[in-house]
Design a protein around this motif. Structure first.
Motif, mmCIF file in Angstrom:
data_model
loop_
_atom_site.group_PDB
_atom_site.id
_atom_site.type_symbol
_atom_site.label_atom_id
_atom_site.label_comp_id
_atom_site.label_asym_id
_atom_site.label_seq_id
_atom_site.Cartn_x
_atom_site.Cartn_y
_atom_site.Cartn_z
ATOM 1 N N PHE A 154 0.833 -1.206 0.000
ATOM 2 C CA PHE A 154 0.000 0.000 0.000
ATOM 3 C C PHE A 154 0.868 1.256 0.000
ATOM 4 O O PHE A 154 0.626 2.196 -0.763
ATOM 5 C CB PHE A 154 -0.917 -0.019 1.227
ATOM 6 N N VAL A 155 1.900 1.257 0.845
ATOM 7 C CA VAL A 155 2.750 2.449 0.949
ATOM 8 C C VAL A 155 3.433 2.726 -0.385
ATOM 9 O O VAL A 155 3.451 3.861 -0.867
ATOM 10 C CB VAL A 155 3.779 2.272 2.078
ATOM 11 N N GLU A 172 1.123 4.212 -2.818
ATOM 12 C CA GLU A 172 0.898 5.643 -2.610
ATOM 13 C C GLU A 172 2.079 6.450 -3.133
ATOM 14 O O GLU A 172 1.898 7.522 -3.704
ATOM 15 C CB GLU A 172 0.671 5.950 -1.130
ATOM 16 N N LEU A 200 1.740 6.584 -6.764
ATOM 17 C CA LEU A 200 0.577 7.367 -7.167
ATOM 18 C C LEU A 200 0.836 8.856 -7.047
ATOM 19 O O LEU A 200 0.516 9.612 -7.953
ATOM 20 C CB LEU A 200 -0.636 6.975 -6.313
ATOM 21 N N ILE A 201 1.461 9.277 -5.930
ATOM 22 C CA ILE A 201 1.623 10.725 -5.779
ATOM 23 C C ILE A 201 2.622 11.248 -6.812
ATOM 24 O O ILE A 201 2.446 12.353 -7.343
ATOM 25 C CB ILE A 201 1.980 11.128 -4.334
ATOM 26 N N THR A 225 0.839 5.635 9.763
ATOM 27 C CA THR A 225 1.264 5.744 8.364
ATOM 28 C C THR A 225 0.114 6.214 7.484
ATOM 29 O O THR A 225 0.267 7.098 6.642
ATOM 30 C CB THR A 225 1.748 4.376 7.865
ATOM 31 N N ILE A 256 -0.093 9.606 5.096
ATOM 32 C CA ILE A 256 -0.345 9.525 3.654
ATOM 33 C C ILE A 256 -1.640 10.229 3.306
ATOM 34 O O ILE A 256 -1.727 10.983 2.340
ATOM 35 C CB ILE A 256 -0.358 8.049 3.207
ATOM 36 N N MET A 281 -2.216 13.334 0.635
ATOM 37 C CA MET A 281 -3.091 13.189 -0.525
ATOM 38 C C MET A 281 -4.203 14.225 -0.485
ATOM 39 O O MET A 281 -4.582 14.786 -1.516
ATOM 40 C CB MET A 281 -3.692 11.782 -0.548
ATOM 41 N N PHE A 309 -2.931 17.492 -1.604
ATOM 42 C CA PHE A 309 -2.746 17.519 -3.056
ATOM 43 C C PHE A 309 -4.075 17.713 -3.771
ATOM 44 O O PHE A 309 -4.185 18.519 -4.703
ATOM 45 C CB PHE A 309 -2.084 16.221 -3.524
#
Lengths: 503, 124
Positions: free
Chosen positions: A134-135, A138, A141-142, B74, B78, B82, B85
């Protein structure tokens, strides 16, 4: 040193990206380009060494910070992930090289973002821990969000907004799935999960099933499987072509995660939960191929056509994942490498063609001739023959292998029918596109037009030449794909390596 | 406690999904935030709900599962990044596209008509 090799494909892009944000190359584009291409090459070399090492010595497991699994996070380099990491690093290098011709000036931070994307994709391929997956998702994705906005206009903003929102919802679903799986299995290490899933009893089985199917939703979203594929053509065709070429690997991350999760965790030995996604995957994959083929037929410009070709390749790959035999996985691995390289090459070629045709750009209509017809036409011919799957090139090898491996499967006849008709549709529309763009000319091309920059030619040639090379070295490559598929399906060795004495 | 906790998560998810389906950037951002709060709570609960237990051995009779707490940490970090953004992107989308619909197109023609009428009235 050698035991740290597994972590290098993740560490090197990160160091490269951070270094490029620092003073010596902070504002200096030239220095940034040199560092970007240089570090890209070093990452590729490190990945190739890793690939050769896994072929010699088998799977290597790297416990980060020496915390042993299942408590620590492990990176696993088995033949499959080593191959995909090499593919990603190579693609990153090529796209970095291509962008040196001027694409990287159209916004800030192109090169650092490119390396962050490579970091995320490599990490997702290497990690052996579901939460870490998952990390890394991300991270990639970013980086992809920002790359998507790079040098963009209005249409781009809209596509990016939809892509970002969709992926944020996807991330939430991913976390819910992980929460359910952690609650029932008590672990997030994939190898450990594979062991624990056999011991489930009572209602926990259904909970784990819900978790597993939610994961399927997430991977289908990343991989652009049918009901969740609508973002892809828009996003890929509005992004800058070099970014779209780089994104060619991103749908494959979803497919790879499906392969991992549904053969390792919910594979053959998972008792009641084994093969739980198979029936779903079959029909969704077949429907995806149909939609992709219709999209290819309906595309009005080259970039949209290539984006729809990506959808078709995802459908094919997912169908092979659903079969879950060693042969089909091996075919999928070969086809995955081929389709990533070819679609990236086509995205870059579409960009070069669009630049040389003036106002018509990459629309499939009669227009000004390109100024380098032999170079671009030849490259397009090779890439088109490969993507259609005509005899001499790698697409044909992949196609024959795919058809053979699905012959005796329950829905095999459906798959054959749909896949072959889709191939015909692709043949018709790609050859029509090629002949229209290169032969139907109005007006004169003048030689003063923009000619392709050497870096661009070099990058495109690197990608296009991979296709004949994949045929010439089809023997060793298919052997390697078979080895990777065997390791994927026979994971007792992996469990031993990862968990050691822990039970 | 379980009932309260789970209905809280459920309510947050329902609100989040409703707001996301509004298809206007500001409600969508709010909806995404709510969804991520719900997800964080849910992750926290995956380590079982316990009272008065430390996540460290030896500080209480039993111990709470420390892993979900690390995961939530975590996920929060995140999620913040996001959300930041998507807020910036929404502002840019508003500027580039001239409206705040996620499709970039004003779907509801009735509101546009009434808006133009209002403008005309203002002129008159």
């Amino acid at each position: 040193m050698m035991q740290h090799l597994t972590s290098l494909p993740v560490l090197l892009p990160m160091l490269a990206a951070i270094f490029m944000l620092m003073p010596p190359c902070g504002k200096n584009l030239r220095a940034r380009r040199i560092v970007s291409v240089g570090m890209g090459a070093i990452t590729t070399v490190a990945s190739i060494i890793l690939l050769l090492m896994t072929r010699e010595h088998g799977t290597s497991v790297y416990a980060i910070g020496n915390w042993s699994a299942p408590f620590g996070i492990v990176l696993i380099a088995d033949p499959l992930s080593a191959l995909l990491v090499t593919l990603t690093s190579f693609l990153g290098l090529v796209c970095g090289l291509y962008s040196c011709a001027g694409d990287d000036e159209r916004g800030s931070f192109f090169h650092p973002l490119l390396h962050f994307l490579v970091l995320g994709v490599n990490g997702a391929f290497l990690t052996g821990d579901a939460f870490n997956l998952f990390v890394f998702f991300e991270v990639l994705l970013i980086a992809s969000y920002s790359l998507l906005m790079h040098g963009g206009d209005k249409r781009n903003t809209r596509a990016a907004l939809q892509y970002v929102i969709l992926n944020l919802v996807g991330s939430s679903v991913f976390l819910i799935a992980l929460g359910i799986l952690y609650g029932t299995l008590g672990t997030l290490n994939m190898a450990d999960m594979a062991q624990k899933v056999t011991l489930l009893q009572g209602d926990d089985v259904y909970l784990a099933k819900i978790g597993g199917l939610l994961l399927l939703v997430v991977f289908a979203l990343k991989g652009a499987l049918l009901p969740l594929h609508l973002w892809l053509p828009n996003t890929y065709s509005t992004a800058m072509p070099v970014v779209a070429a780089l994104f060619a690997i991103m749908t494959k991350v979803g497919v790879y995660s499906m392969m991992r999760v549904y053969t390792l965790i919910f594979g053959e030995e998972a008792g009641e939960l084994s093969h739980m996604a198979q029936n779903w995957l079959w029909w969704l994959a077949i429907a995806t191929i149909v939609m992709g083929a219709i999209g290819v037929l309906a595309s009005q410009d080259l970039r949209k056509m290539v984006a729809n070709l990506v959808v078709v390749s995802v459908g094919t790959l997912v169908a092979l994942v659903a079969v879950q035999t060693v042969q089909s996985s091996a075919a999928a691995i070969y086809y995955l490498v081929h389709s990533t390289l070819v679609s990236a090459a086509l995205f870059l070629l579409a960009d070069l063609i669009a630049r040389q045709r003036g106002k018509v750009a990459d629309r499939i209509t009669a227009g000004r001739p390109v100024s380098q017809p032999l170079l671009l036409g030849g490259a397009f011919l090779v890439a088109a023959v490969a993507v259609i799957g005509m005899p001499p090139l790698s697409g044909f090898v992949g196609k024959v292998w795919i058809l053979r491996s699905t012959l005796d499967t329950p829905y095999g006849n459906w798959f054959w029918l749909v896949y072959l008709v889709a191939s015909l549709a692709i043949l018709v529309s790609v050859s029509k596109a090629g002949s229209t763009v290169f032969w139907h000319q109005t007006g004169k091309g003048d030689n003063e037009q923009e000619r392709a920059h050497p870096a661009q030619v070099c990058a495109v040639m690197l990608l296009v030449l991979c296709t004949p090379l994949m045929v010439i070295f089809a023997g060793p490559l298919s052997e390697y794909a078979l080895l990777a598929a065997q390791e994927l399906h026979d994971f007792t060795g992996l469990l031993q390596d990862v968990l050691g004495g822990v039970h | 406690m379980e009932l309260l906790y789970s209905s809280c998560v459920g309510l947050l998810v329902a609100c989040g999904v409703f707001l996301i389906l509004r298809a206007r950037t500001f409600p969508v951002v709010l909806g995404l935030t709510m969804l991520s709060y719900a997800v964080n709570l849910f992750l926290f609960a995956s380590g079982r709900l316990t009272m008065n237990k430390a996540a460290v051995l030896g500080y209480s009779d039993g111990y709470a599962d420390p892993l979900p707490q690390a995961l939530v940490l975590t996920a929060i970090v995140i999620g913040f990044a996001m959300t930041a953004f998507v807020v910036i992107l929404a502002i840019r989308g508003r500027a580039d596209l001239g409206n705040d619909h996620v499709n970039g197109i004003e779907v509801n023609t009735a509101t546009r008509n009434s808006g133009s009428q209002r403008k005309e009235q203002g002129k008159a």
